[in-house]
Design a protein around this motif. Structure first.
Motif, PDB file in Angstrom:
ATOM      1  N   LEU A  83     -70.855 -59.469 -58.197  1.00 35.68           N
ATOM      2  CA  LEU A  83     -70.516 -60.835 -57.809  1.00 35.68           C
ATOM      3  C   LEU A  83     -71.284 -61.800 -58.690  1.00 35.68           C
ATOM      4  CD1 LEU A  83     -70.622 -60.645 -53.925  1.00 35.68           C
ATOM      5  CD2 LEU A  83     -68.616 -61.075 -55.332  1.00 35.68           C
ATOM      6  N   ARG A  84     -70.595 -62.810 -59.166  1.00 37.24           N
ATOM      7  CA  ARG A  84     -71.224 -63.841 -59.989  1.00 37.24           C
ATOM      8  C   ARG A  84     -70.818 -65.205 -59.479  1.00 37.24           C
ATOM      9  NH1 ARG A  84     -73.061 -61.489 -65.424  1.00 37.24           N
ATOM     10  NH2 ARG A  84     -73.001 -59.332 -64.792  1.00 37.24           N
ATOM     11  N   GLU A  85     -71.760 -66.116 -59.491  1.00 39.52           N
ATOM     12  CA  GLU A  85     -71.472 -67.491 -59.109  1.00 39.52           C
ATOM     13  C   GLU A  85     -71.050 -68.249 -60.360  1.00 39.52           C
ATOM     14  OE1 GLU A  85     -74.598 -70.514 -57.900  1.00 39.52           O
ATOM     15  OE2 GLU A  85     -73.782 -69.853 -55.972  1.00 39.52           O
ATOM     16  N   HIS A  86     -69.936 -68.952 -60.265  1.00 41.32           N
ATOM     17  CA  HIS A  86     -69.394 -69.709 -61.399  1.00 41.32           C
ATOM     18  C   HIS A  86     -69.299 -71.169 -60.982  1.00 41.32           C
ATOM     19  CE1 HIS A  86     -66.967 -70.753 -64.840  1.00 41.32           C
ATOM     20  NE2 HIS A  86     -66.011 -71.183 -64.057  1.00 41.32           N
ATOM     21  N   SER A  87     -69.897 -72.061 -61.748  1.00 38.02           N
ATOM     22  CA  SER A  87     -69.868 -73.498 -61.441  1.00 38.02           C
ATOM     23  C   SER A  87     -69.226 -74.261 -62.582  1.00 38.02           C
ATOM     24  CB  SER A  87     -71.286 -74.030 -61.230  1.00 38.02           C
ATOM     25  OG  SER A  87     -71.898 -73.382 -60.150  1.00 38.02           O
ATOM     26  N   TRP A  88     -68.522 -75.341 -62.240  1.00 37.21           N
ATOM     27  CA  TRP A  88     -67.913 -76.206 -63.240  1.00 37.21           C
ATOM     28  C   TRP A  88     -67.749 -77.602 -62.655  1.00 37.21           C
ATOM     29  CZ3 TRP A  88     -65.331 -72.952 -60.119  1.00 37.21           C
ATOM     30  CH2 TRP A  88     -64.214 -73.425 -59.449  1.00 37.21           C
ATOM     31  N   GLU A  89     -67.517 -78.543 -63.531  1.00 35.19           N
ATOM     32  CA  GLU A  89     -67.322 -79.931 -63.119  1.00 35.19           C
ATOM     33  C   GLU A  89     -65.828 -80.184 -62.986  1.00 35.19           C
ATOM     34  OE1 GLU A  89     -68.862 -83.360 -61.732  1.00 35.19           O
ATOM     35  OE2 GLU A  89     -70.089 -81.754 -62.539  1.00 35.19           O
ATOM     36  N   GLY A  90     -65.381 -80.540 -61.779  1.00 36.62           N
ATOM     37  CA  GLY A  90     -63.972 -80.816 -61.523  1.00 36.62           C
ATOM     38  C   GLY A  90     -63.746 -82.282 -61.238  1.00 36.62           C
ATOM     39  N   ASP A  91     -62.518 -82.635 -60.903  1.00 37.35           N
ATOM     40  CA  ASP A  91     -62.173 -84.021 -60.587  1.00 37.35           C
ATOM     41  C   ASP A  91     -62.939 -84.534 -59.375  1.00 37.35           C
ATOM     42  OD1 ASP A  91     -60.416 -84.013 -62.684  1.00 37.35           O
ATOM     43  OD2 ASP A  91     -58.671 -83.535 -61.438  1.00 37.35           O
TER      44      ASP A  91
END
Length: 120
Positions: A83-91
């Protein structure tokens, strides 16, 4: 963050194969969407399929190509991976998801609905 995960579930859609550039070489990756059910034991001893969760799963390399060729929507599979946590900037601001990178994907050809243990 990385943790080991083993679970069985059903594909919610056919796998999607794409090619990505990693360290100067093109690699295959298959994206799977799997529903992992959490059977709950009822007072009468039977199990219900209430509850569960969806997870995005990535399969890499030759296993990705095999997954696209063999798996279809509704197929029951067992997956093992990290399991990996994935983060990104969305609207709507910062978004985060847990994604499973599968080391092993195997078909489950049957499903056990109930298990009874008897003392020797």
């Amino acid at each position: 963050m990385s943790a080991e995960f083993i679970g069985s579930g059903n594909l919610g859609a056919a796998p999607v194969l794409r090619k990505v550039e990693v360290d100067g070489e093109t690699r295959a990756v298959a994206d799977l969407r799997i529903f992992f059910d959490r059977p709950k034991q009822q007072p009468d001893g039977s199990y219900s399929d209430d509850g569960g969760f969806w997870m995005n799963v990535s399969v890499w390399g030759r296993k990705a190509e095999d997954a696209v060729r063999v798996l279809a929507k509704g197929t029951r599979v067992r997956v093992e991976g990290r399991l990996r946590e994935h983060s990104w900037e969305g609207d709507e601001g910062e978004r985060t998801e847990m994604r499973l990178t599968a080391d092993h994907v195997t078909l489950e050809l049957g499903r056990v609905d109930t298990v009874t243990f008897k003392a020797p």
